[in-house]
Design a protein around this motif. Structure first.
Motif: not given
Length: 566
Positions: A279-285, A294-300, A339-344
């Motif tokens: 994704s845009d040069g990055a790698e995500i999960i 609620e928002p749940m962004p991908p793991v970078m 908190t969000l980071h560890f959920k991800q």
């Protein structure tokens, strides 16, 4: 020694023997039978709602069922009386002789049935920064939970997952390249803030730090040499402060750099399972689920610049810990903002199949604020280091001691200050914010660390004046003595509950309530007075001895130290 467990097991066992109800004791009913400790001991030492849960099944009034149950519960060994209260609650009182026999045996060892293997992640210090007030709760709460788990017989492994491989390290190396290696602690503590501030104003400097970060992670020998020289210096000052805080030594200072060697292995697993996306040069999960509201962004996983990310290090650490430790639980103590980071991260771990048999748990804590409700700062507006915090508290203690006309050694002042700072943190529910007020935490009365220590010093002083203590069982207990002894018998249940709920504040507040009962006993039940019968004196001295045993263990589990005098 766990009288709560003893009585609970006895009550459940006896209920299963009653012909009229045993066929109705379904798993659901058994799981909902509550054995509680009444707030007012006048009602009994324990109470149960068992009769009320059987009302529907038996088609009878709860008091009628309670009368049936009472006739059987009376048969339990060491039960003095059983009575019915309200709509059908059953109250149970234990024999004084059993209370004394149990307490005076001096056996306060836990009897944990199922031992666990637990990995603990707390500290997580950034090696470029001095430890500051934001590190207090992760350090103190994590260390106390570690002590409680060890006391209960669980196997723990504590990790200081250091921030030593990301952009902060790039900023530090950039600064060292321009200004030379730091020569002392002050130099170490100045570098990162200065380089970070410069990066905010100078895009070229930020870009340089980012490039250094990537090259360091890719094995640049010059940068690695700087890293290898700097890290021991940084860890040296960290360990010195942790020693001052009386924190157990971490089993592993395994930060992002040491985890990095396992990143390629994890990346290969992610690729094989088609979990990594570009994704845009990055790698995500992607970890968002259809049920998310609620928002749940991908793991970078990897940044667009090609650098290892914070998330990649945490996910890889789970892989490493599973392979190395095979724990039953991995518990993280960080602030609520993560908190969000560890959920991800936990979702990503489950997605890829890491630690499938382990509980992954994040214990988020609140913020320490000033009286204005904003994050606590010193009078000059700076974020205080933990050294600053201890010095501020120690100065307040020293002032109080001086005003009282006493003279105490610097070592004693330090122990009191440590108790004031750490107990004040531990007594709050870890999830909550709390206000830090130095005058309140150093008070020698009320819910404070100095009050806890003072009570222990008082008990020590009494016991130093007497020799061997022998006690007979033919001496009645006054209400104040009985209340104290029953509370001592609750110690193991409290530590088990603090462990199960990951809530050291339960232990801290038990210690305070214990001190209140000890001081009530001390003022109500004279010990050394000439008119006190010898058998009464001996019994009260034994109560003092066992009170000190439990209080000392509580103090030790909180990482505090009892001074010789106060």
């Amino acid at each position: 020694m766990n009288i709560y467990k003893e009585i609970s097991n006895s009550i459940i066992g006896k209920l299963k023997e009653i012909p009229e109800i045993k066929d109705y004791l379904t798993p659901q009913i058994l799981n909902n039978i509550a054995i509680e400790i009444p707030k007012v001991r006048d009602f009994g030492d324990f109470s149960t709602n068992a009769a009320m849960l059987l009302t529907k099944s038996l088609g009878k009034k709860p008091r009628d069922i309670a009368e049936l149950l009472v006739s059987y519960i009376k048969e339990i060994p060491n039960v003095e009386t059983v009575s019915i209260a309200g709509p059908g609650f059953i109250n149970i009182k234990i024999k004084d002789t059993h209370i004394k026999e149990t307490i005076f045996s001096g056996n306060f060892n836990p009897d944990t049935e199922k031992k666990q293997k637990i990995d603990l992640d707390y500290g997580g210090y950034n090696v470029g920064k001095t430890l500051h007030i934001g590190h207090l709760r992760t350090t103190v709460v994590g260390d106390t939970f570690n002590r409680i788990a060890k006391f209960l017989g669980h196997t723990t492994k504590s990790y200081n997952h250091m921030g030593d491989w990301g952009r902060p390290m790039g900023l530090i190396i950039a600064w060292i390249l321009e200004n030379g290696m730091p020569s002392n602690v002050d130099d170490i503590n100045r570098m990162y803030p200065a380089s970070s501030a410069r990066a905010k104003e100078d895009p070229a400097w930020l870009e340089k730090a980012q490039k250094i970060t990537v090259e360091l992670q890719n094995g640049n020998p010059e940068y690695k040499k700087i890293y290898d020289t700097f890290i021991p210096m940084s860890l040296g000052q960290v360990n010195q402060l942790l020693k001052r805080l009386n924190i157990l030594t971490f089993d592993e200072n395994k930060g992002e750099r040491l985890i990095a060697e396992y990143v390629p292995t994890v990346e290969k697993i992610l690729e094989e399972k088609n979990i990594l996306e570009h994704s845009d040069g990055a790698e995500i999960i992607t970890v968002k689920q259809d049920t998310d509201t609620e928002p749940m962004p991908p793991v970078m996983w990897k940044s667009s610049a090609g650098a290892q990310t914070y998330a990649a290090a945490d996910l890889t650490a789970i892989y490493y810990r599973e392979k190395t430790d095979n724990p039953d639980s991995i518990v993280y103590f960080t602030d609520n903002r993560q908190t969000l980071h560890f959920k991800q991260i936990f979702r990503a771990a489950r997605l890829v199949g890491f630690a499938e048999n382990a509980e992954l748990q994040h214990i988020g804590f609140g913020t320490i604020t000033g009286s204005d409700g904003k994050p606590f700062k010193t009078r000059d507006g700076n974020v205080p280091s933990l050294d600053d915090m201890l010095n501020i508290v120690a100065e307040s203690v020293r002032k109080r001691v001086s005003e009282s006309g006493k003279k105490l050694s610097d070592e004693t002042i330090e122990k009191i200050a440590l108790a004031a700072l750490k107990f004040n943190d531990l007594m709050h529910d870890v999830k909550s914010d709390y206000i830090f007020d130095v005058d309140s935490v150093t008070n020698f009365e009320g819910r404070t660390g100095p009050y806890i220590l003072y009570t222990a010093v008082r008990l020590n002083s009494i016991l130093k004046k007497v020799g061997e203590i022998s006690v007979t069982q033919d001496c009645d207990l006054l209400p104040e003595e009985r209340d104290l002894l029953m509370f001592l018998l609750d110690f193991n249940r409290v530590t088990e509950t603090a462990f199960e709920k990951r809530a050291p504040y339960i232990l801290a507040n038990y210690a305070y309530d214990l001190c209140k009962l000890i001081n009530t006993f001390y003022h109500t039940c004279p010990i050394m007075r000439d008119d006190i019968e010898e058998k009464v004196k001996s019994q009260r001295l034994m109560i003092v001895k066992q009170s000190l045993n439990v209080l000392s263990k509580s103090i030790e589990l909180m990482g505090l130290e009892i001074p010789e005098e106060m």
